[in-house]
Write a protein that holds these residues in place. Structure first.
Motif, PDB file in Angstrom:
ATOM      1  N   ARG A 136      11.877 -43.337   5.088  1.00 28.39           N
ATOM      2  CA  ARG A 136      13.063 -44.415   4.205  1.00 28.39           C
ATOM      3  C   ARG A 136      13.106 -44.680   3.558  1.00 28.39           C
ATOM      4  O   ARG A 136      14.105 -44.041   2.156  1.00 28.39           O
ATOM      5  CB  ARG A 136      12.914 -45.645   4.827  1.00 28.39           C
ATOM      6  N   LEU A 137      11.802 -44.548   2.246  1.00 28.70           N
ATOM      7  CA  LEU A 137      11.963 -44.166   1.057  1.00 28.70           C
ATOM      8  C   LEU A 137      12.786 -43.534   0.089  1.00 28.70           C
ATOM      9  O   LEU A 137      13.642 -43.156  -1.364  1.00 28.70           O
ATOM     10  CB  LEU A 137      10.785 -44.785   0.273  1.00 28.70           C
ATOM     11  N   GLU A 192      27.636 -43.025 -10.466  1.00 32.29           N
ATOM     12  CA  GLU A 192      28.404 -44.207 -11.204  1.00 32.29           C
ATOM     13  C   GLU A 192      28.075 -42.758 -12.461  1.00 32.29           C
ATOM     14  O   GLU A 192      29.496 -42.907 -12.931  1.00 32.29           O
ATOM     15  CB  GLU A 192      27.683 -44.520 -12.312  1.00 32.29           C
ATOM     16  N   ASP A 193      26.919 -41.761 -12.668  1.00 30.22           N
ATOM     17  CA  ASP A 193      27.904 -40.434 -13.595  1.00 30.22           C
ATOM     18  C   ASP A 193      28.866 -39.392 -12.482  1.00 30.22           C
ATOM     19  O   ASP A 193      29.725 -38.662 -13.560  1.00 30.22           O
ATOM     20  CB  ASP A 193      26.328 -39.600 -13.189  1.00 30.22           C
ATOM     21  N   ARG A 226      26.178 -46.373  -2.424  1.00 28.77           N
ATOM     22  CA  ARG A 226      24.624 -45.751  -2.155  1.00 28.77           C
ATOM     23  C   ARG A 226      24.821 -46.289  -0.848  1.00 28.77           C
ATOM     24  O   ARG A 226      24.354 -45.721   0.279  1.00 28.77           O
ATOM     25  CB  ARG A 226      23.622 -46.050  -2.802  1.00 28.77           C
ATOM     26  N   ARG A 227      25.338 -47.881  -0.445  1.00 28.49           N
ATOM     27  CA  ARG A 227      25.090 -48.100   0.658  1.00 28.49           C
ATOM     28  C   ARG A 227      25.696 -48.154   2.249  1.00 28.49           C
ATOM     29  O   ARG A 227      25.125 -47.882   2.496  1.00 28.49           O
ATOM     30  CB  ARG A 227      24.827 -50.357   0.233  1.00 28.49           C
ATOM     31  N   PHE A 246      25.416 -48.923  -6.817  1.00 24.57           N
ATOM     32  CA  PHE A 246      25.134 -48.938  -5.608  1.00 24.57           C
ATOM     33  C   PHE A 246      25.955 -49.625  -4.644  1.00 24.57           C
ATOM     34  O   PHE A 246      25.774 -49.120  -3.237  1.00 24.57           O
ATOM     35  CB  PHE A 246      24.551 -50.817  -6.414  1.00 24.57           C
ATOM     36  N   PRO A 301      22.133 -44.344  -7.378  1.00 26.10           N
ATOM     37  CA  PRO A 301      23.216 -44.857  -7.970  1.00 26.10           C
ATOM     38  C   PRO A 301      23.828 -44.860  -9.234  1.00 26.10           C
ATOM     39  O   PRO A 301      24.775 -44.253  -9.733  1.00 26.10           O
ATOM     40  CB  PRO A 301      22.083 -46.500  -7.848  1.00 26.10           C
ATOM     41  N   SER A 302      22.538 -44.431 -10.177  1.00 22.28           N
ATOM     42  CA  SER A 302      23.109 -43.644 -11.273  1.00 22.28           C
ATOM     43  C   SER A 302      24.026 -42.194 -10.610  1.00 22.28           C
ATOM     44  O   SER A 302      24.710 -41.858 -11.650  1.00 22.28           O
ATOM     45  CB  SER A 302      22.183 -43.254 -11.960  1.00 22.28           C
ATOM     46  N   ALA A 336      32.793 -46.373  -9.834  1.00 19.74           N
ATOM     47  CA  ALA A 336      32.080 -47.511 -10.374  1.00 19.74           C
ATOM     48  C   ALA A 336      31.140 -48.415 -10.132  1.00 19.74           C
ATOM     49  O   ALA A 336      30.667 -49.509 -10.748  1.00 19.74           O
ATOM     50  CB  ALA A 336      33.662 -48.636 -10.464  1.00 19.74           C
ATOM     51  N   ASP A 337      30.809 -48.103  -8.776  1.00 23.45           N
ATOM     52  CA  ASP A 337      30.551 -49.082  -8.504  1.00 23.45           C
ATOM     53  C   ASP A 337      29.066 -48.110  -7.465  1.00 23.45           C
ATOM     54  O   ASP A 337      29.072 -48.428  -6.383  1.00 23.45           O
ATOM     55  CB  ASP A 337      30.497 -50.381  -6.978  1.00 23.45           C
ATOM     56  N   GLY A 382       8.412 -46.143   6.633  1.00 22.38           N
ATOM     57  CA  GLY A 382       9.018 -46.282   5.401  1.00 22.38           C
ATOM     58  C   GLY A 382       8.828 -45.466   4.537  1.00 22.38           C
ATOM     59  O   GLY A 382      10.162 -45.727   3.854  1.00 22.38           O
TER      60      GLY A 382
END
Lengths: 287, 98
Positions: free
Chosen positions: A227-228, A240-241, A251-252, A248, A236-237, A245-246, A224
């Motif tokens: 993975r973390l 976006e920077d 990232r996925r 998150f 995600p930031s 637009a999204d 774990g």
């Protein structure tokens, strides 16, 4: 293999020889060249995805800048608790005096790395990406907390070193980024030798005393934790920077992409091999 | 901003989907302790923070990220989503130094 006290004495001597000053070693430019890579493109988290293939050249360069700011932020936040933990271990009754001497160098070097990463991020991006890990209280078996601590040390340093070794030789990227990676790798090479040897010694000392359940729980935690830590590379930031637009959703997509999975498997290989040899893992974890 | 019932439902759903425990949505109510009962560990909480920011559309200040925020879905709603919750700042959009 050298005993820990002899290894620590040797590493201390090299640390003294290699000590460097941030202002003397680095030529910090006023601005970065917007037409150059900041991170090697092959290391950018979207590399090999359809999104990457569709990005214009300037967007790729811009993303590589935020990726390197995120990478330096991730390593900085990984080194912060490391310094705290190392400081707590100074003059421990369980450590040889030579090991304590080396821990002083270790702390000094990690402190310098944090200053180096922090200066880059603040100077060129105006910020360090924050760490979102929340420490929670936990019960440990005898010696387990020590093993967990040095596992965290190795995960941060081994993953970081994969990126350092790649970028320190990449003539396409900003010279200051290349140089930071070179200096970091130079110091981390010693930390890794120390960390591997010390973790091996700790495992040999404590693991035979643990129950099967404790060993299984530690393995599950370690999978774990890997993975973390990898998740931090898909911030995600950062997306976006870089103009998405999204963040998150990006990232996925990147975490699940075949290219992302293959990259994590490659970059983790040396670390996983070590953890398997110490029986801290009993199989290669899903990347 | 999503309505309260929808936010609470999404939070419960995320917890159930990511918990290492064998738990169903029907086993979980908004007062169920999330950390104390072991539904989420520190590993899952880090990912959960990103999901919370995604729902909020904003970054959660580090000072707000204390373990008691994650006590229950009720606590999450009250501390992060309820109209009187402390405002969270917009994700910063820095421009690369040229």
């Amino acid at each position: 293999m050298l005993p820990m006290n002899e290894l620590a004495t040797h590493l201390s001597r090299v640390s003294i020889e290699k000590a460097c000053d941030l202002d003397r070693v680095f030529a910090w430019p006023e601005q970065l060249d917007a037409g150059r890579w900041c991170m090697s493109p092959e290391l950018v988290s979207l590399y090999g995805t359809e999104v990457w293939d569709g990005l214009p050249a300037q967007r790729r360069l811009r993303l590589s800048f935020y990726e390197v700011v995120n990478f330096f932020s991730v390593v900085l936040h990984g080194e912060r608790p490391l310094v705290q933990g190392l400081a707590e271990r100074l003059y421990s009754r369980q450590s040889d005096p030579e090991v304590t001497d080396y821990l002083h160098h270790f702390i000094e070097e990690e402190n310098r790395h944090m200053a180096m990463f922090g200066r880059f991020c603040n100077r060129y991006a105006g910020k360090v990406y924050p760490d979102k890990k929340i420490p929670l209280a936990q019960d440990y078996a005898p010696g387990e907390e020590e093993v967990v601590f040095y596992c965290k040390v190795l995960v941060v340093e081994e993953l970081g070193d994969f990126y350092n070794r790649f970028m320190m030789r990449d003539m396409r990227i900003e010279p200051i980024v290349r140089e930071i990676n070179r200096v970091h790798h130079q110091d981390e090479a010693r930390h890794l030798v120390f960390g591997r040897a010390h973790l091996r010694e700790l495992c040999e000392r404590w693991m035979p005393q643990w129950s099967r359940t404790t060993r299984q729980e530690l393995r599950a935690w370690l999978c774990g934790y890997l993975r973390l830590c990898w998740g931090d590379f898909y911030n995600p930031s950062m997306y976006e920077d870089a103009g998405f637009a999204d963040g998150f959703a990006m990232r996925r997509m990147a975490v699940a992409s075949p290219a992302g999975i293959a990259h994590r498997r490659l970059a983790s290989a040396r670390l996983v091999k070590l953890l398997l040899s110490l029986t801290l893992l009993d199989e290669v974890p899903a990347p | 901003m999503k309505a309260e019932l929808e936010v609470r439902r999404l939070l419960r759903q995320w917890i159930v989907q990511h918990s290492k425990r064998d738990v169903a949505v029907t086993d979980l109510d908004d007062a169920t302790p999330i950390l104390e009962s072991g539904l989420l560990s520190s590993i899952e909480v880090a990912e959960f923070v990103l999901y919370l920011e995604h729902l909020l559309g904003k970054e959660i200040p580090l000072d707000d990220l204390e373990a008691d925020v994650f006590h229950s879905v009720d606590a999450l709603w009250q501390r992060l989503f309820a109209p009187r919750a402390e405002p969270v700042r917009q994700r910063s959009r820095e421009v690369r130094a040229q």
